[in-house]
Motif scaffolding. Structure first.
Motif, PDB file in Angstrom:
ATOM      1  N   TYR A  13       0.288  -1.475   0.154  1.00 20.90           N
ATOM      2  CA  TYR A  13      -0.085  -0.039   0.344  1.00 20.90           C
ATOM      3  C   TYR A  13       0.959   0.991   0.124  1.00 20.90           C
ATOM      4  CZ  TYR A  13      -4.102   2.409   0.754  1.00 20.90           C
ATOM      5  OH  TYR A  13      -5.027   3.383   1.210  1.00 20.90           O
ATOM      6  N   ALA A  14       1.704   1.693   0.426  1.00 19.99           N
ATOM      7  CA  ALA A  14       2.996   2.424   1.000  1.00 19.99           C
ATOM      8  C   ALA A  14       3.552   2.010  -0.614  1.00 19.99           C
ATOM      9  CB  ALA A  14       3.930   1.797   2.381  1.00 19.99           C
ATOM     10  N   ARG A  15       3.809   1.641  -1.407  1.00 15.86           N
ATOM     11  CA  ARG A  15       4.498   1.883  -2.531  1.00 15.86           C
ATOM     12  C   ARG A  15       3.602   1.921  -3.643  1.00 15.86           C
ATOM     13  NH1 ARG A  15       8.712  -2.312  -3.677  1.00 15.86           N
ATOM     14  NH2 ARG A  15       9.375  -1.886  -1.476  1.00 15.86           N
ATOM     15  N   ILE A  16       2.469   1.803  -3.363  1.00 20.22           N
ATOM     16  CA  ILE A  16       1.435   2.567  -4.198  1.00 20.22           C
ATOM     17  C   ILE A  16       1.415   4.462  -3.883  1.00 20.22           C
ATOM     18  CG2 ILE A  16      -1.928   2.719  -4.529  1.00 20.22           C
ATOM     19  CD1 ILE A  16      -1.493  -0.267  -4.360  1.00 20.22           C
ATOM     20  N   GLU A  17       0.920   4.768  -3.027  1.00 18.25           N
ATOM     21  CA  GLU A  17       1.334   5.596  -2.171  1.00 18.25           C
ATOM     22  C   GLU A  17       2.252   6.271  -2.972  1.00 18.25           C
ATOM     23  OE1 GLU A  17      -1.509   7.478  -0.012  1.00 18.25           O
ATOM     24  OE2 GLU A  17      -2.805   6.301  -1.354  1.00 18.25           O
ATOM     25  N   GLU A  18       3.659   6.129  -2.764  1.00 17.63           N
ATOM     26  CA  GLU A  18       4.368   7.230  -2.920  1.00 17.63           C
ATOM     27  C   GLU A  18       5.659   6.404  -3.987  1.00 17.63           C
ATOM     28  OE1 GLU A  18       6.867   5.325   0.684  1.00 17.63           O
ATOM     29  OE2 GLU A  18       5.301   6.417   2.256  1.00 17.63           O
ATOM     30  N   CYS A  19       5.362   6.056  -4.470  1.00 14.72           N
ATOM     31  CA  CYS A  19       5.764   5.412  -5.624  1.00 14.72           C
ATOM     32  C   CYS A  19       5.613   5.960  -7.456  1.00 14.72           C
ATOM     33  CB  CYS A  19       6.597   4.382  -5.902  1.00 14.72           C
ATOM     34  SG  CYS A  19       7.845   3.632  -4.459  1.00 14.72           S
ATOM     35  N   ILE A  20       6.201   5.783  -8.409  1.00  9.14           N
ATOM     36  CA  ILE A  20       5.548   6.483  -9.621  1.00  9.14           C
ATOM     37  C   ILE A  20       6.071   4.531 -10.324  1.00  9.14           C
ATOM     38  CG2 ILE A  20       5.517   8.262  -9.638  1.00  9.14           C
ATOM     39  CD1 ILE A  20       8.099   8.556 -11.005  1.00  9.14           C
ATOM     40  N   GLY A  21       7.494   3.816  -9.820  1.00  7.16           N
ATOM     41  CA  GLY A  21       7.850   2.665 -10.718  1.00  7.16           C
ATOM     42  C   GLY A  21       8.692   2.058  -9.558  1.00  7.16           C
ATOM     43  N   ILE A  22       8.830   1.028 -10.338  1.00  9.81           N
ATOM     44  CA  ILE A  22       9.773   0.213  -9.507  1.00  9.81           C
ATOM     45  C   ILE A  22      10.990  -0.406 -10.286  1.00  9.81           C
ATOM     46  CG2 ILE A  22       8.745   0.125  -7.102  1.00  9.81           C
ATOM     47  CD1 ILE A  22       8.059  -3.105  -7.914  1.00  9.81           C
ATOM     48  N   ASP A  23      11.951  -1.030 -10.442  1.00 10.13           N
ATOM     49  CA  ASP A  23      12.425  -2.163 -10.720  1.00 10.13           C
ATOM     50  C   ASP A  23      12.674  -2.996  -9.287  1.00 10.13           C
ATOM     51  OD1 ASP A  23      13.061  -0.201 -12.555  1.00 10.13           O
ATOM     52  OD2 ASP A  23      15.349   0.393 -12.169  1.00 10.13           O
ATOM     53  N   SER A  24      12.485  -3.959  -9.962  1.00  6.94           N
ATOM     54  CA  SER A  24      12.373  -5.729  -9.168  1.00  6.94           C
ATOM     55  C   SER A  24      12.218  -7.116  -9.994  1.00  6.94           C
ATOM     56  CB  SER A  24      10.647  -5.661  -9.295  1.00  6.94           C
ATOM     57  OG  SER A  24      10.640  -6.931  -8.655  1.00  6.94           O
ATOM     58  N   LYS A  25      13.114  -7.806  -9.203  1.00  8.37           N
ATOM     59  CA  LYS A  25      13.768  -8.959 -10.170  1.00  8.37           C
ATOM     60  C   LYS A  25      13.140  -9.886  -8.951  1.00  8.37           C
ATOM     61  CE  LYS A  25      18.595  -8.817  -8.234  1.00  8.37           C
ATOM     62  NZ  LYS A  25      20.470  -8.779  -9.038  1.00  8.37           N
ATOM     63  N   SER A  26      12.376  -9.326  -8.131  1.00  2.00           N
ATOM     64  CA  SER A  26      11.553 -11.174  -7.436  1.00  2.00           C
ATOM     65  C   SER A  26      11.012 -11.757  -8.236  1.00  2.00           C
ATOM     66  CB  SER A  26      10.520  -9.941  -6.430  1.00  2.00           C
ATOM     67  OG  SER A  26       9.771  -9.345  -6.854  1.00  2.00           O
ATOM     68  N   ALA A  27      10.942 -12.809  -7.477  1.00  2.00           N
ATOM     69  CA  ALA A  27      10.287 -14.737  -8.003  1.00  2.00           C
ATOM     70  C   ALA A  27       9.202 -14.114  -8.183  1.00  2.00           C
ATOM     71  CB  ALA A  27      10.335 -15.295  -6.786  1.00  2.00           C
ATOM     72  N   ALA A  28       8.239 -12.729  -7.752  1.00  2.00           N
ATOM     73  CA  ALA A  28       6.541 -12.511  -7.715  1.00  2.00           C
ATOM     74  C   ALA A  28       6.888 -11.577  -8.682  1.00  2.00           C
ATOM     75  CB  ALA A  28       6.332 -11.598  -6.517  1.00  2.00           C
ATOM     76  N   SER A  29       7.515 -10.798  -9.316  1.00  2.00           N
ATOM     77  CA  SER A  29       7.714 -10.161 -10.471  1.00  2.00           C
ATOM     78  C   SER A  29       7.614 -11.442 -11.477  1.00  2.00           C
ATOM     79  CB  SER A  29       8.501  -8.627  -9.870  1.00  2.00           C
ATOM     80  OG  SER A  29       9.938  -9.401 -10.879  1.00  2.00           O
ATOM     81  N   ILE A  30       8.389 -11.730 -11.778  1.00  2.00           N
ATOM     82  CA  ILE A  30       8.521 -12.403 -12.899  1.00  2.00           C
ATOM     83  C   ILE A  30       6.928 -13.539 -12.953  1.00  2.00           C
ATOM     84  CG2 ILE A  30      10.114 -14.647 -13.880  1.00  2.00           C
ATOM     85  CD1 ILE A  30      12.644 -13.195 -11.579  1.00  2.00           C
ATOM     86  N   GLN A  31       7.013 -14.147 -11.707  1.00  2.00           N
ATOM     87  CA  GLN A  31       6.117 -14.758 -12.230  1.00  2.00           C
ATOM     88  C   GLN A  31       5.258 -14.110 -12.496  1.00  2.00           C
ATOM     89  OE1 GLN A  31       4.569 -17.435  -8.741  1.00  2.00           O
ATOM     90  NE2 GLN A  31       6.449 -17.176  -8.220  1.00  2.00           N
ATOM     91  N   LEU A  32       4.797 -12.348 -12.255  1.00  2.00           N
ATOM     92  CA  LEU A  32       3.593 -11.442 -12.813  1.00  2.00           C
ATOM     93  C   LEU A  32       4.040 -11.869 -14.215  1.00  2.00           C
ATOM     94  CD1 LEU A  32       1.069 -10.037 -12.444  1.00  2.00           C
ATOM     95  CD2 LEU A  32       2.837  -8.109 -11.543  1.00  2.00           C
TER      96      LEU A  32
END
Length: 344
Positions: free
Chosen positions: A154-173
């Motif tokens: 929720y905090a990311r949605i409020e504060e960020c405009i984008g992320i660079d992610s190599k997490s397992a979740a982002s890869i699965q998405l």
């Protein structure tokens, strides 16, 4: 339940594309009042395609254009977007920016639009870039966040405009997105769960998160202002624009160069050229009347010299104003059903 057919829409003009964007979003969220503006920033004949494969409560789209485009829309509290580049082994376009986040291989951006309710958000989609977009319903997303106690998301949605992610979740998405286009999915739950998990995952990479900045907001206000020139009055001058934005001319110019790789005058010309072209394409005005008023329309958007305007128009769109008006009566959108499994 069978997955709905994926459809590919091919557009040769941006007015048609805007209309279909609005219709697609209204189908997805019927109570919305969605609007958008699209401007061609590079020069040449336009061809865009959009592959849409909606699922209940999720709108999924793969977009590609042979020209660099500026895409603007009204921020809203109905939906939340996640966008990334599928470069298919090629280097991603360095000028692709989603909601202010410069896109790289690992980038996911666009989900901060809730912060700008009533305001303007913008994307720059680089030429020949394959852009993947997923739109989720915020009401459902928020309920799932609360159920999962995903406060970091929720905090990311409020504060960020984008992320660079190599997490397992982002890869699965991203894999789930591709799987839907190749085989078809019937349940939306996994898209929501993986989106939340991607946001929830801590970013350990340096500079992996992009927050809102003054330059991002300045561009949002600038492009919206250029579309809202005062009706019936001459277009705003650069001096008037900087005064409205309460910013120095040098600051606005620097932001334009760093964001669009062009100066403010060229950006103004691009947006106003597109506005003239859309007036020539307007399907509700007879072609004879458009031919009669073509010079007046150019003058209305600030092009005082007709001969100079014609040269600039042809250089940008590879056709004359007369040819655009003639094409308007034959305007069509190519639509085809895509068989699952046809995408590599």
């Amino acid at each position: 339940m069978k997955a709905r057919k994926a459809k590919e829409y091919v557009f040769s003009n941006l007015l048609g594309m805007e209309t279909y964007c609005k219709n697609h979003y209204n189908d997805y969220y019927s109570t919305s009042n969605f609007s958008c503006n699209i401007t061609q920033l590079s020069k040449g004949e336009l061809q865009t395609s959009s592959i849409c494969a909606p699922i209940n409560n999720v709108h999924l789209e793969i977009f590609k254009s042979n020209q660099t485009l500026l895409y603007e829309e009204e921020a809203n509290q109905n939906s939340i977007a996640f966008c990334w580049i599928n470069n298919q082994g090629k280097k991603p376009g360095s000028n692709t920016i989603i909601s202010g986040h410069k896109m790289r291989d690992l980038s996911i951006a666009g989900f901060n639009r809730l912060n700008k309710t009533g305001g303007n958000t913008w994307d720059i989609v680089g030429a020949n870039t394959l852009l993947c977009c997923m739109s989720l319903k915020w009401k459902i997303m928020k309920e799932k966040i609360n159920q999962m106690n995903a406060y970091n998301a929720y905090a990311r949605i409020e504060e960020c405009i984008g992320i660079d992610s190599k997490s397992a979740a982002s890869i699965q998405l991203k894999r789930l997105f591709d799987k839907h286009f190749s085989k078809g999915m019937t349940s939306a739950d996994e898209f929501y769960d993986l989106a939340i998990a991607t946001l929830e995952d801590p970013c350990e990479q340096q500079n992996a998160i992009t927050e809102r900045s003054e330059s991002t907001e300045l561009i949002e206000d600038l492009v919206k202002l250029l579309h809202e020139d005062r009706e019936g009055l001459p277009p705003l001058t650069i001096g008037e624009i900087t005064k409205y934005l309460n910013s120095e001319k040098e600051s606005v110019g620097q932001v334009c160069r760093s964001t669009f790789n062009m100066n403010i005058l060229d950006l103004i010309k691009s947006i106003r050229l597109e506005q003239v072209k859309k007036s020539y394409l307007n399907p509700h005005v007879p072609s004879g009347l458009k031919q009669f008023t073509k010079k007046h329309n150019a003058l209305y958007y600030g092009f005082k010299n007709w001969n100079s305007f014609q040269l600039l128009y042809f250089k940008t769109f590879q056709e004359s104003p007369e040819e655009t008006i003639d094409k308007a009566s034959k305007m069509s959108v190519l639509v085809s059903d895509l068989r699952r499994g046809s995408r590599a």
